[in-house]
Design a protein around this motif. Structure first.
Motif, mmCIF file in Angstrom:
data_model
loop_
_atom_site.group_PDB
_atom_site.id
_atom_site.type_symbol
_atom_site.label_atom_id
_atom_site.label_comp_id
_atom_site.label_asym_id
_atom_site.label_seq_id
_atom_site.Cartn_x
_atom_site.Cartn_y
_atom_site.Cartn_z
ATOM 1 N N SER A 22 0.801 -1.048 0.103
ATOM 2 C CA SER A 22 0.225 -0.034 -0.267
ATOM 3 C C SER A 22 0.767 1.218 -0.127
ATOM 4 C CB SER A 22 -1.082 0.055 0.837
ATOM 5 O OG SER A 22 -0.158 0.230 2.374
ATOM 6 N N TYR A 24 1.300 2.941 2.023
ATOM 7 C CA TYR A 24 0.863 3.798 3.835
ATOM 8 C C TYR A 24 1.293 2.911 5.046
ATOM 9 C CZ TYR A 24 -2.737 6.381 6.110
ATOM 10 O OH TYR A 24 -3.405 7.281 7.093
ATOM 11 N N VAL A 26 1.989 3.448 8.757
ATOM 12 C CA VAL A 26 1.421 3.636 9.808
ATOM 13 C C VAL A 26 2.136 3.192 11.740
ATOM 14 C CG1 VAL A 26 -0.786 3.574 11.289
ATOM 15 C CG2 VAL A 26 -0.780 3.086 8.879
ATOM 16 N N ASN A 42 2.032 -0.893 11.164
ATOM 17 C CA ASN A 42 1.539 -1.747 9.952
ATOM 18 C C ASN A 42 2.353 -3.209 9.502
ATOM 19 O OD1 ASN A 42 2.177 0.256 8.617
ATOM 20 N ND2 ASN A 42 0.465 0.183 7.423
ATOM 21 N N GLU A 44 2.650 -5.446 6.198
ATOM 22 C CA GLU A 44 1.584 -6.292 5.082
ATOM 23 C C GLU A 44 2.047 -7.328 4.904
ATOM 24 O OE1 GLU A 44 1.399 -3.215 2.119
ATOM 25 O OE2 GLU A 44 -0.313 -2.039 3.637
ATOM 26 N N CYS A 53 -2.692 -3.974 11.327
ATOM 27 C CA CYS A 53 -2.452 -3.075 11.048
ATOM 28 C C CYS A 53 -1.947 -2.794 13.370
ATOM 29 C CB CYS A 53 -3.775 -2.357 11.380
ATOM 30 S SG CYS A 53 -5.034 -2.015 10.587
ATOM 31 N N ALA A 54 -1.616 -1.084 12.824
ATOM 32 C CA ALA A 54 -0.633 -0.590 13.296
ATOM 33 C C ALA A 54 -1.355 -0.777 15.081
ATOM 34 C CB ALA A 54 0.014 0.824 14.050
ATOM 35 N N GLU A 55 -2.120 -0.459 14.702
ATOM 36 C CA GLU A 55 -2.645 -0.113 16.272
ATOM 37 C C GLU A 55 -2.960 -1.377 16.823
ATOM 38 O OE1 GLU A 55 -3.735 1.255 14.077
ATOM 39 O OE2 GLU A 55 -5.607 2.456 13.529
ATOM 40 N N PRO A 88 -8.539 5.076 13.305
ATOM 41 C CA PRO A 88 -8.563 4.243 13.458
ATOM 42 C C PRO A 88 -9.328 3.244 12.400
ATOM 43 C CG PRO A 88 -9.282 4.642 15.368
ATOM 44 C CD PRO A 88 -8.744 5.761 14.729
ATOM 45 N N CYS A 89 -9.166 1.759 11.474
ATOM 46 C CA CYS A 89 -10.368 1.520 11.318
ATOM 47 C C CYS A 89 -11.005 0.979 12.515
ATOM 48 C CB CYS A 89 -9.510 -0.088 10.157
ATOM 49 S SG CYS A 89 -8.890 -1.805 11.001
#
Ligand code: THU
Length: 135
Positions: A22, A24, A26, A42, A44, A53-55, A88-89
């Motif tokens: 991506s 992108y 994070v 993050n 991938e 995800c990073a969180e 956040p997602c």
């Protein structure tokens, strides 16, 4: 630790991102109720659905070390130098729900130029389902 300091840690954690698909990147940084700090990025995968995800990286690091409640989490995301408010997602919001009090948890996002937005998890995930429903 201030909101700005935690956001700076999230910006630093971005450097660890593995995001070749991506582009992108994070970073996330959190504080637990006893003041411990964890960061994550993050990660991938060539099989795209296997990305984390990073969180969730940061939260799972904290939980795996015995923590069960986070009180503040900052997120920094964007493509390369261009960062902007990285909310956040939905899956990460739900994972935060498991390990926080939604009215207390502060979720911090920033534009990368020093401007922060601070929300409670309750604002980002209202009327949510959580562990208390399972008692
Ligand atoms: N991503 C995060 O790390 N956190 C979020 O809350 C949203 C999305 C990552 C997943 C993927 O590696 C990249 O950003 C693009 O979706």
């Amino acid at each position: 630790m201030t909101e700005n300091e935690l956001f700076e840690l999230a910006m630093e954690a971005r450097w660890g991102a593995y995001a070749p698909y991506s582009s992108y990147q994070v970073g996330a940084a959190l504080i637990t109720e006893d003041g411990s700090l964890y960061t994550g990025c993050n990660i991938e995968n060539a099989s795209y659905g296997a990305a984390n995800c990073a969180e969730r990286t940061a939260i799972f690091k904290a939980v795996s070390e015995g923590h069960r409640k986070i009180v503040m989490i900052a997120i920094a995301g964007g493509s390369g130098e261009r960062t902007n408010y990285a909310y956040p997602c939905g899956i990460c919001r739900q994972v935060m729900r498991e390990f926080s009090d939604p009215e207390q948890l502060k979720v911090i996002v920033g534009d990368g130029r020093g401007e922060l937005k601070i929300h409670t998890l309750e604002e980002l995930l209202p009327e949510s389902f959580g562990p208390d429903f399972m008692e």
